[in-house]
Write a protein that holds these residues in place. Sequence first.
Motif, PDB file in Angstrom:
ATOM      1  N   ASP A  35      41.217  41.100  31.508  1.00 59.51           N
ATOM      2  CA  ASP A  35      40.967  40.361  32.746  1.00 59.51           C
ATOM      3  C   ASP A  35      39.505  39.945  32.756  1.00 59.51           C
ATOM      4  O   ASP A  35      38.695  40.468  32.010  1.00 59.51           O
ATOM      5  CB  ASP A  35      41.350  41.193  33.981  1.00 59.51           C
ATOM      6  N   ASP A  94      35.872  39.622  34.547  1.00 57.15           N
ATOM      7  CA  ASP A  94      35.082  40.340  35.549  1.00 57.15           C
ATOM      8  C   ASP A  94      33.869  39.508  35.931  1.00 57.15           C
ATOM      9  O   ASP A  94      33.097  39.105  35.064  1.00 57.15           O
ATOM     10  CB  ASP A  94      34.627  41.691  34.975  1.00 57.15           C
ATOM     11  N   ASP A 109      38.563  39.665  38.515  1.00 57.16           N
ATOM     12  CA  ASP A 109      37.953  40.519  39.540  1.00 57.16           C
ATOM     13  C   ASP A 109      36.594  39.953  39.899  1.00 57.16           C
ATOM     14  O   ASP A 109      35.792  39.691  39.009  1.00 57.16           O
ATOM     15  CB  ASP A 109      37.666  41.926  38.969  1.00 57.16           C
TER      16      ASP A 109
HETATM   17 CA    CA Z   1      38.447  44.215  35.402  1.00 59.58          CA
END
Ligand code: CA
Length: 575
Positions: free
Chosen positions: A201, A203, A246
């Motif tokens: 993912d 960040d 995120d």
């Molecule tokens: Ca993350």
Amino acid sequence: MYNQKIAAIFYEIANMLVLDKGVDRKFEVLAYRKAAQTIESLQEDIFDLYKKYGIKGLMELPGIGKSTAAAIEEYIETGKMAKYEKLKKLYPIDFLSLTKIQGLGAKSVFRLYQELGIKNVADLKEAVGKHKISQLDGFGEKSEDDIAKGIAQFESSKGRMLLGTALPEAEAIVKQLRDSGLVENAVIGGSTRRMKETVGDIDILVTTEKSKPVTDLFTRLSGVERIIATGPTKTTVLLGIGITCDMRVVESKSFGAALQYFTGNKDHNVRLREIAIKNGCKLNEYGLFDKRGKSIAGKTEEEIYEKLGMDPMPPEMRENRGEIDLAIAHKLPDLVELEDIRGDFHVHTDHSDGANTLEEMAEAAKKLGRSYIGISDHSKNERIANGMDDKKFAVHLDQIERFQEKVSGIKILKGAEIDILKDGSLDLGNKIMDRMDYTLASIHTNLSMSREEMTKRIITAFETGYVSVWAHPTDRIINERPSINVDLDKVFESAKENNIVMEIDALPDRLDLNDENIFKARKYGLKFSIDTDSHSTSNFELLRYGVGMARRGWLTKNDVVNTMSYDQVMKYFKK
Ligand code: CA
Ligand code: DGT
Ligand code: CA
Ligand code: ZN
């Protein structure tokens, strides 16, 4: 960012046009493929480009013509593409996933649809389970086996995205946050910052006084599909490219500590925390604190590392592979940088399977500041890539020589990407290779030999004395095809004896050699070249991924041959 979405649609259109019977669509198929290639490797947001320069700006991109530019405009303005919708009605097939399965091209996917009604990977899996595929004409048990393996590979790769897709997207997000004027800092962390080949993912870290408006903005960015969770300090969204992102809001006084923490990796962080504890301190994402809980560092990453008694190190090294001990001993290597790279040895033109002419490739490389490129078109064994035999190569080399004389501002080296054949011999004759300044050798066929045979094959090629660079050595395609089975220790030993350079192919789905193998090769004292394997003018920009991989393998400028000047390189390859 729309880039990957549009590229995917264009690839699908090309696939569906191939099937459009009765009409000669060859030209159109090619146009959509070329456009897809360009957009896929474009490092800027195509949406921005369009907003700034309109349809004209789009048409200035290599490989994008009138109709593909219009299709992009239509998609950005309306969220749809009429041509695509129409074709999709005719062919309700998930080409994008199915063609990713090794051994399946658009045509075989279509046949599976016609004969077995297979529309997606789940259907395919079911058909394999029932042994329906081996009963089809021209498929057989071997192909059914291969497809089963392909499905397994496809499924195991799900969820991790190529850095080449994630990084431009992350950069586009950060840019939009910064441009809003609402944030003081917006930076990329996590595996994306460490330039890991795939990313789980994305960040993002921001500092701001206006957490609420920034969060609102973030959740409404063009690349966001939906919100997964949101709060004052952390928001997670699903991006249209298919991974989550995120965003964390942190205080300025903890920015460095948070960036250090969320850059990772985890093992590196754990090791740092142990060192902090040994010194009677506490380290977390808020800062470095002494016994009484007083903050001693936190604003910058550098001060965290320094207060822990070590030199700060580049994100690419932070994998807990010995970098912390080096940093404590003040012995960190001075890693190679993008600006150090002066040339490129892996460049294709339209004489084999490239999309652009020699002149266009040279012009594009010059624009990016490269001072030389080596032209490395395919040899005849690569039939699908339009590979050339000795005779055609002679004409090709003549043409390069004429071009060498008239071109200014960039030097051109004469080379080739020569297939290492099954028995280890090279795919071109010595006489024609004697005319070249250097050669790349690589494997494209018979990939599934035994470890012993494959090792012997490669060493045999090295011992011909005609190989300068071993190109995309392990032949893996990330998420699609595993590495060849080969004893790298033996091969590296032979490469050292025969003075052969190891390539780091910068294409985001290759990145070959990878960090681990670079580590291994470095121990043999080998040299490297970071090449783009460019098949179109836009591919030169992908160099940074190769440099990222080289840095993850701890290479310095001195380890990399294409940091040398043209004269030095010519001398290097002569011996
Ligand atoms: Ca993350
Ligand atoms: P990815 O997303 O799988 O490609 O890899 P990362 O490295 O981006 O990992 P991610 O997104 O789970 O977390 C970002 C960073 O946060 C990670 O590199 C280190 C830090 N981190 C996450 N979980 C932990 C943990 O349990 N302990 C410590 N010390 N650090 C952690
Ligand atoms: Ca991550
Ligand atoms: Zn190749």
